[in-house]
Design a protein around this motif. Sequence first.
Motif, mmCIF file in Angstrom:
data_model
loop_
_atom_site.group_PDB
_atom_site.id
_atom_site.type_symbol
_atom_site.label_atom_id
_atom_site.label_comp_id
_atom_site.label_asym_id
_atom_site.label_seq_id
_atom_site.Cartn_x
_atom_site.Cartn_y
_atom_site.Cartn_z
ATOM 1 N N GLY A 1 4.613 5.046 10.994
ATOM 2 C CA GLY A 1 3.374 5.605 10.447
ATOM 3 C C GLY A 1 2.439 4.520 9.955
ATOM 4 N N ILE B 1 -6.079 9.296 2.655
ATOM 5 C CA ILE B 1 -6.193 8.435 1.458
ATOM 6 C C ILE B 1 -5.796 6.995 1.793
ATOM 7 N N GLY B 2 -4.721 6.841 2.571
ATOM 8 C CA GLY B 2 -4.274 5.492 2.947
ATOM 9 C C GLY B 2 -5.374 4.739 3.695
ATOM 10 N N ILE C 1 0.876 -1.177 0.000
ATOM 11 C CA ILE C 1 0.000 0.000 0.000
ATOM 12 C C ILE C 1 0.907 1.218 0.000
ATOM 13 N N VAL D 1 0.868 5.751 -0.832
ATOM 14 C CA VAL D 1 0.198 6.995 -1.246
ATOM 15 C C VAL D 1 1.294 7.955 -1.698
ATOM 16 N N LYS E 1 -4.989 1.305 13.763
ATOM 17 C CA LYS E 1 -6.306 1.971 13.733
ATOM 18 C C LYS E 1 -7.391 1.056 13.185
ATOM 19 N N ARG F 1 0.013 12.567 1.283
ATOM 20 C CA ARG F 1 -0.115 11.786 2.518
ATOM 21 C C ARG F 1 -0.762 12.599 3.637
ATOM 22 N N ARG F 2 -1.202 11.898 4.670
ATOM 23 C CA ARG F 2 -1.828 12.455 5.877
ATOM 24 C C ARG F 2 -3.104 13.222 5.560
ATOM 25 N N VAL G 1 5.335 -5.572 7.941
ATOM 26 C CA VAL G 1 5.737 -4.177 7.764
ATOM 27 C C VAL G 1 7.098 -3.990 8.429
HETATM 28 C C1 LIG Z 1 1.592 4.309 5.070
HETATM 29 C C2 LIG Z 1 0.887 5.225 4.058
HETATM 30 C C3 LIG Z 1 0.256 4.396 2.957
HETATM 31 C C4 LIG Z 1 -0.219 6.010 4.791
HETATM 32 O O1 LIG Z 1 -0.938 6.755 3.821
HETATM 33 P P1 LIG Z 1 -1.624 8.149 4.204
HETATM 34 O O2 LIG Z 1 -2.576 8.518 3.133
HETATM 35 O O3 LIG Z 1 -0.581 9.154 4.556
HETATM 36 O O4 LIG Z 1 -2.399 7.730 5.518
HETATM 37 P P2 LIG Z 1 -3.608 8.470 6.209
HETATM 38 O O5 LIG Z 1 -3.569 9.951 5.967
HETATM 39 O O6 LIG Z 1 -4.857 7.771 5.826
HETATM 40 O O7 LIG Z 1 -3.258 8.215 7.744
HETATM 41 C C5 LIG Z 1 -3.848 7.175 8.438
HETATM 42 C C6 LIG Z 1 -3.286 7.095 9.841
HETATM 43 O O8 LIG Z 1 -2.047 6.424 9.783
HETATM 44 C C7 LIG Z 1 -1.156 6.985 10.758
HETATM 45 N N1 LIG Z 1 -0.045 7.607 10.045
HETATM 46 C C8 LIG Z 1 0.112 7.696 8.695
HETATM 47 N N2 LIG Z 1 1.305 8.268 8.414
HETATM 48 C C9 LIG Z 1 1.884 8.535 9.597
HETATM 49 C C10 LIG Z 1 3.130 9.107 9.975
HETATM 50 N N3 LIG Z 1 4.004 9.540 9.050
HETATM 51 N N4 LIG Z 1 3.408 9.216 11.276
HETATM 52 C C11 LIG Z 1 2.551 8.795 12.227
HETATM 53 N N5 LIG Z 1 1.337 8.250 11.936
HETATM 54 C C12 LIG Z 1 1.023 8.112 10.639
HETATM 55 C C13 LIG Z 1 -1.966 7.993 11.535
HETATM 56 O O9 LIG Z 1 -2.573 7.315 12.609
HETATM 57 C C14 LIG Z 1 -2.984 8.418 10.507
HETATM 58 O O10 LIG Z 1 -4.139 8.952 11.060
HETATM 59 P P3 LIG Z 1 -4.174 10.528 11.455
HETATM 60 O O11 LIG Z 1 -3.682 11.290 10.262
HETATM 61 O O12 LIG Z 1 -5.618 10.757 11.753
HETATM 62 O O13 LIG Z 1 -3.267 10.682 12.630
HETATM 63 C C15 LIG Z 1 1.880 6.270 3.474
HETATM 64 O O14 LIG Z 1 2.585 6.880 4.537
HETATM 65 C C16 LIG Z 1 2.881 5.677 2.499
HETATM 66 O O15 LIG Z 1 2.615 5.562 1.303
HETATM 67 N N6 LIG Z 1 4.082 5.307 3.006
HETATM 68 C C17 LIG Z 1 5.119 4.715 2.150
HETATM 69 C C18 LIG Z 1 4.776 3.293 1.766
HETATM 70 C C19 LIG Z 1 4.594 2.436 2.995
HETATM 71 O O16 LIG Z 1 5.298 2.550 3.983
HETATM 72 N N7 LIG Z 1 3.602 1.520 2.901
HETATM 73 C C20 LIG Z 1 3.328 0.544 3.926
HETATM 74 C C21 LIG Z 1 4.158 -0.671 3.684
HETATM 75 S S1 LIG Z 1 3.696 -2.003 4.754
#
Ligand SMILES: CC(C)(COP(=O)(O)OP(=O)(O)OC[C@H]1O[C@@H](n2cnc3c(N)ncnc32)[C@H](O)[C@@H]1OP(=O)(O)O)[C@@H](O)C(=O)NCCC(=O)NCCS
Length: 170
Positions: free
Chosen positions: A127, A97-98, A86, A88, A134, A93-94, A121
């Motif tokens: 993050g 969308i994730g 997964i 984004v 959640k 991000r944040r 993971v």
């Molecule tokens: C992990 C990932 C998909 C999250 O996508 P995103 O769209 O930023 O996530 P969301 O905005 O829906 O956040 C969902 C929740 O995840 C947590 N979260 C996401 N990114 C975070 C960060 N950098 N630090 C702390 N918490 C985080 C929080 O609890 C967040 O909720 P909140 O914003 O209400 O606090 C994105 O950071 C990403 O693409 N990372 C690189 C790829 C990766 O690591 N994928 C997972 C591999 S297992």
Amino acid sequence: MGPAANVVNRDRSEMKTLRFEPLREGHIPAILEIEKVSNTAPWSEKSFQNELNHTHGIFLVAILQGDVVGYGGVWLVVDEAHVTTIAVAEEQRRQGIGQKLMIELLERAKATGMVCSTLEVRASNVGAIKMYEKFGYAITATRKGYYPDNKEDAVVMWLYDLDSWESPSL
Ligand SMILES: CC(C)(COP(=O)(O)OP(=O)(O)OC[C@H]1O[C@@H](n2cnc3c(N)ncnc32)[C@H](O)[C@@H]1OP(=O)(O)O)[C@@H](O)C(=O)NCCC(=O)NCCS
């Protein structure tokens, strides 16, 4: 207002909405751009192409204002939904969308009869771990030195009750 204007208006309102589409070949170039900055060991083009014809998988692409902004997949293994990837786009991000992508994947997996879900993971990916928590995933094990690129540990997470899982209201 003539028919042509109606079409334009409808397209504009759809463009503002985040939507999810099953993976198509045409998404892959944009996915690869996101992938290379999202993963230290990025999937190859071939890996994404394999998802096109995966008979026991769900692979969704998030589209915002016409652009690919994320993607994620699960493999359906007997009664388990394995989250395989997964991501984004960094600049999007944040914004939730994730989470929305996870909800789509889990709801669709549940609808196919999956009763639980698991994933691995990187231990340093705080993050992503927070996001999975959640949704009710819990850490159940650590695989020492699992990732070949930097020998980082993998955290194994399970969501045991997907069959009774209700998606959180965001
Ligand atoms: C992990 C990932 C998909 C999250 O996508 P995103 O769209 O930023 O996530 P969301 O905005 O829906 O956040 C969902 C929740 O995840 C947590 N979260 C996401 N990114 C975070 C960060 N950098 N630090 C702390 N918490 C985080 C929080 O609890 C967040 O909720 P909140 O914003 O209400 O606090 C994105 O950071 C990403 O693409 N990372 C690189 C790829 C990766 O690591 N994928 C997972 C591999 S297992």
